[in-house]
Scaffold this active site. Structure first.
Site, PDB file in Angstrom:
ATOM      1  N   GLY A  16      16.655  -3.084  12.155  1.00  0.00           N
ATOM      2  CA  GLY A  16      16.480  -4.375  12.520  1.00  0.00           C
ATOM      3  C   GLY A  16      17.400  -5.398  12.770  1.00  0.00           C
ATOM      4  N   CYS A  43      16.842   3.870   7.159  1.00  0.00           N
ATOM      5  CA  CYS A  43      16.691   5.145   8.289  1.00  0.00           C
ATOM      6  C   CYS A  43      18.095   6.028   8.392  1.00  0.00           C
ATOM      7  CB  CYS A  43      16.568   4.569   9.703  1.00  0.00           C
ATOM      8  SG  CYS A  43      16.105   5.666  10.924  1.00  0.00           S
ATOM      9  N   ALA A 115      22.974 -11.027  -1.033  1.00  0.00           N
ATOM     10  CA  ALA A 115      22.587 -12.430  -0.533  1.00  0.00           C
ATOM     11  C   ALA A 115      21.229 -13.027  -1.121  1.00  0.00           C
ATOM     12  CB  ALA A 115      22.570 -12.566   1.158  1.00  0.00           C
ATOM     13  N   GLY A 175       0.243  12.146   0.020  1.00  0.00           N
ATOM     14  CA  GLY A 175      -0.116  13.016   1.193  1.00  0.00           C
ATOM     15  C   GLY A 175       0.431  12.272   2.464  1.00  0.00           C
ATOM     16  N   GLU A 181       6.818  15.643   5.098  1.00  0.00           N
ATOM     17  CA  GLU A 181       8.071  16.065   5.607  1.00  0.00           C
ATOM     18  C   GLU A 181       8.934  16.981   4.646  1.00  0.00           C
ATOM     19  OE1 GLU A 181       8.575  12.864   9.221  1.00  0.00           O
ATOM     20  OE2 GLU A 181       9.811  12.210   7.213  1.00  0.00           O
ATOM     21  N   HIS A 435       5.313  25.101  33.903  1.00  0.00           N
ATOM     22  CA  HIS A 435       4.740  26.404  33.445  1.00  0.00           C
ATOM     23  C   HIS A 435       6.052  27.258  33.200  1.00  0.00           C
ATOM     24  CE1 HIS A 435       1.891  29.306  32.668  1.00  0.00           C
ATOM     25  NE2 HIS A 435       2.717  30.239  33.342  1.00  0.00           N
TER      26      HIS A 435
HETATM   27  P1  NDP Z   1       2.458   6.539   3.102  1.00  0.00           P
HETATM   28  O1  NDP Z   1       2.084   5.322   2.980  1.00  0.00           O
HETATM   29  O2  NDP Z   1       2.787   7.292   4.396  1.00  0.00           O
HETATM   30  O3  NDP Z   1       1.894   7.745   2.186  1.00  0.00           O
HETATM   31  C1  NDP Z   1       1.796   7.302   0.803  1.00  0.00           C
HETATM   32  C2  NDP Z   1       0.844   8.558   0.096  1.00  0.00           C
HETATM   33  O4  NDP Z   1       1.079   8.328  -1.165  1.00  0.00           O
HETATM   34  C3  NDP Z   1      -0.533   8.406   0.706  1.00  0.00           C
HETATM   35  O5  NDP Z   1      -0.830   9.899   0.577  1.00  0.00           O
HETATM   36  C4  NDP Z   1      -1.151   7.677  -0.492  1.00  0.00           C
HETATM   37  O6  NDP Z   1      -2.298   8.281  -0.678  1.00  0.00           O
HETATM   38  C5  NDP Z   1      -0.301   8.054  -1.679  1.00  0.00           C
HETATM   39  N1  NDP Z   1      -0.440   7.345  -2.832  1.00  0.00           N
HETATM   40  C6  NDP Z   1      -0.053   5.891  -2.742  1.00  0.00           C
HETATM   41  N2  NDP Z   1      -0.122   5.239  -4.177  1.00  0.00           N
HETATM   42  C7  NDP Z   1      -0.241   6.289  -4.802  1.00  0.00           C
HETATM   43  C8  NDP Z   1      -0.505   6.430  -6.271  1.00  0.00           C
HETATM   44  N3  NDP Z   1      -0.411   5.523  -6.880  1.00  0.00           N
HETATM   45  N4  NDP Z   1      -0.869   7.490  -6.712  1.00  0.00           N
HETATM   46  C9  NDP Z   1      -0.995   8.754  -6.264  1.00  0.00           C
HETATM   47  N5  NDP Z   1      -0.903   8.818  -4.615  1.00  0.00           N
HETATM   48  C10 NDP Z   1      -0.425   7.629  -4.153  1.00  0.00           C
HETATM   49  O7  NDP Z   1       4.202   6.243   2.467  1.00  0.00           O
HETATM   50  P2  NDP Z   1       5.254   7.426   2.380  1.00  0.00           P
HETATM   51  O8  NDP Z   1       6.027   6.962   1.048  1.00  0.00           O
HETATM   52  O9  NDP Z   1       5.048   8.595   2.862  1.00  0.00           O
HETATM   53  O10 NDP Z   1       6.367   6.596   3.684  1.00  0.00           O
HETATM   54  C11 NDP Z   1       6.387   5.142   3.544  1.00  0.00           C
HETATM   55  C12 NDP Z   1       6.691   4.912   4.824  1.00  0.00           C
HETATM   56  O11 NDP Z   1       7.868   5.094   5.635  1.00  0.00           O
HETATM   57  C13 NDP Z   1       5.362   5.521   6.009  1.00  0.00           C
HETATM   58  O12 NDP Z   1       4.444   4.708   5.829  1.00  0.00           O
HETATM   59  C14 NDP Z   1       6.201   5.140   7.043  1.00  0.00           C
HETATM   60  O13 NDP Z   1       5.640   4.216   8.042  1.00  0.00           O
HETATM   61  C15 NDP Z   1       7.417   5.387   7.114  1.00  0.00           C
HETATM   62  N6  NDP Z   1       7.886   6.859   7.306  1.00  0.00           N
HETATM   63  C16 NDP Z   1       7.914   7.206   8.521  1.00  0.00           C
HETATM   64  C17 NDP Z   1       8.527   8.382   8.988  1.00  0.00           C
HETATM   65  C18 NDP Z   1       8.225   8.729  10.378  1.00  0.00           C
HETATM   66  O14 NDP Z   1       8.214   8.060  11.398  1.00  0.00           O
HETATM   67  N7  NDP Z   1       8.304  10.196  10.777  1.00  0.00           N
HETATM   68  C19 NDP Z   1       9.125   9.381   8.099  1.00  0.00           C
HETATM   69  C20 NDP Z   1       8.827   8.747   6.469  1.00  0.00           C
HETATM   70  C21 NDP Z   1       8.556   7.623   6.389  1.00  0.00           C
HETATM   71  P3  NDP Z   1      -3.648   7.417   0.034  1.00  0.00           P
HETATM   72  O15 NDP Z   1      -3.634   7.953   1.355  1.00  0.00           O
HETATM   73  O16 NDP Z   1      -4.838   7.819  -0.656  1.00  0.00           O
HETATM   74  O17 NDP Z   1      -3.427   5.949   0.026  1.00  0.00           O
END
Ligand code: NDP
Length: 449
Positions: A16, A43, A115, A175, A181, A435
């Protein structure tokens, strides 16, 4: 009018920040960009790009297995992890150079160092002061690790790209995008993977059926899922680690990795002292033009915690440059942002989930298709492709496209264009398919379910 050193001072040379800076410079602004870590940001260095390279590497494992059904006899196979990481590092170093060149050729000055915002028009780096008409905060986000005893023994995605050897047994926590990934990456490379997630289904916020299908497909491939589970503590044992779950199960592994979300990277930047409002998670609060509560300070990308995706940060960067230096106020349209999870199988999605569509539009029609991809008729792999179209009953407009299967991410991009144009189901149906592809299914789904 005060005489500033620069028209724009960008903090953070990620996707960005670089886009905003280059465009601002191309509009004639005098631009400086401060970066304390690596050019290209998350990224390029510890995110999307190296992740995709590792996904490619891991997919070979499956391709070798699939090859037998197509008549190929393969000899012994060995993954040279060190070579993979070295090659990946070389490509990232090349990209760092590309980013440096893009900035300098555009006329922006790169200042390496941390910074800190001193006041609404001043930034300090290592004791030196720089003044600017506008300051742009583009500092990204940082992995969050919950305060579980022993969690410091685990890594995050920041370290996952630089492991010296392939871990034999891996526990992933979370999750979301990153956990899924990396589950595919490590599993594909031959590691034994357990994914521990506190929820009942992976990928909260996605279409419910996608969540179910992906969980099922990932488990079918051999990733051990521990759903509704939390890690209570982690301890070191010999050369490995042991996780204690709330179910009293223990899991031993060589590597544990937290992928439990990312938080805005705004601490210690002097923002609050300068009057910039942050929300309770530390995100810079901005308006639709990415302007903060201080008129001369703007913020884009992950540090604003709007949508944490590289192309969104880039769109926000462009909008800021257009607004401030091209006399063209521009706000990003956040509707219909497509996204892919590079899990194995791949997931792609755009538009509203079935539940969201029902809530917003009332009556909807849903088309689903589950089929065995042609390739797997010979490979013998037990894998289904799943596609789903969500349509507004009243207007026939397609509201959402969701898919799990090979190349879902590649396919969804084109559908995102169709949805931006408010395409109707009738227009999908009037489109001739290609197809034999999986993609033709998008234009041949006839029966609502
Ligand atoms: P996400 O927000 O996607 O997932 C976080 C996960 O961790 C959720 O399943 C959440 O559970 C769980 N979680 C959060 N806090 C706790 C806790 N205290 N204890 C146990 N589990 C917990 O984050 P990621 O770290 O996977 O990725 C960060 C961001 O980066 C993404 O949101 C996305 O925007 C970006 N990203 C995009 C990608 C792509 O476009 N392909 C690839 C990688 C990252 P719950 O659902 O219950 O809250």
């Amino acid at each position: 009018m005060p005489d500033y050193d620069f028209d724009l001072f960008t903090i953070g040379a990620g996707s960005g920040g670089v886009r905003a800076s280059r465009m601002a410079a191309s509009f004639g602004a005098r631009v400086a960009v401060a970066e304390e870590r690596y050019l290209g940001g998350t990224c390029v260095n510890v995110g999307g790009i190296p992740k995709k390279l590792l996904v490619y590497a891991s997919e070979f494992g499956e391709s070798f297995a699939d090859a037998a059904g197509f008549g190929w006899d393969l000899g012994p196979r060995h993954l040279d992890w060190k070579r993979l990481i070295e090659n990946k590092n070389r490509e990232i170093a090349r990209l760092n150079g590309v980013y440096r060149r893009l900035l300098t050729e555009a006329g922006a000055q790169i200042i390496e160092g941390r910074a800190v915002v001193a006041d609404p028009h001043t930034v300090t780096i290592g004791g030196r002061r720089y003044t600017a008409k506008y300051i742009l905060i583009a500092t990204g986000s940082w992995p969050v690790v919950p305060g579980v005893p022993g969690a410091n023994l685990a890594i995050t995605s920041n370290e996952a790209f630089f492991l010296e050897r392939r871990p034999e047994r891996v526990v992933l926590v979370g999750g979301g995008y990153i956990a899924l990934e990396f589950a595919g990456i490590f599993h594909g490379m031959g590691s034994q993977v357990t994914l521990v997630h506190r929820g009942a289904k992976v990928l909260r916020g996605f279409d419910e059926e996608l969540r179910e299908v992906l969980g099922r497909e990932v488990a079918k491939r051999g990733v051990a899922l521990r759903l509704n589970s939390r890690i209570e503590r982690i301890e070191k044992i010999g050369t490995g680690l042991r996780a204690h779950l709330d179910s009293h199960e223990t899991i031993e592994a060589d590597l544990m990795m937290y992928a439990t979300g990312r938080a805005p990277n705004t601490r210690g930047l002097g923002l609050e002292a300068a009057g910039v409002k942050l929300d309770e998670h530390g995100a810079v609060v901005v308006d639709e033009y990415s302007q903060s509560s201080v008129a001369s300070i703007y913020a884009i990308g992950d540090c604003t915690d709007r949508v944490m995706l590289t192309p969104v940060a880039i769109a926000e960067g462009r909008a800021v440059a257009e607004t401030l230096f091209n006399n063209r106020p521009m706000a990003v349209d956040y509707a219909g942002i497509p996204s892919a999870v590079f899990s194995q199988p791949n997931l792609g999605t755009v538009g509203l989930t079935e539940d969201e569509a029902r809530k917003q539009f009332g009556e909807i029609v849903v088309y689903r298709s589950t089929f065995r991809p042609l390739k797997h008729t010979l490979s013998g792999r037990d894998e289904s492709t799943f596609m789903k179209l969500v349509v507004d009953k009243k207007t026939d407009r397609v509201l959402g496209c969701h898919m799990i299967g090979a190349d879902a991410g590649e396919m969804i991009q084109g559908l995102a264009v169709a949805l931006k144009c408010n395409a109707t189901k009738a227009q999908f149906d009037a489109t001739i398919g290609i197809h034999p592809t999986a993609a033709e299914e998008w234009v041949t789904m006839r029966t609502a379910s």
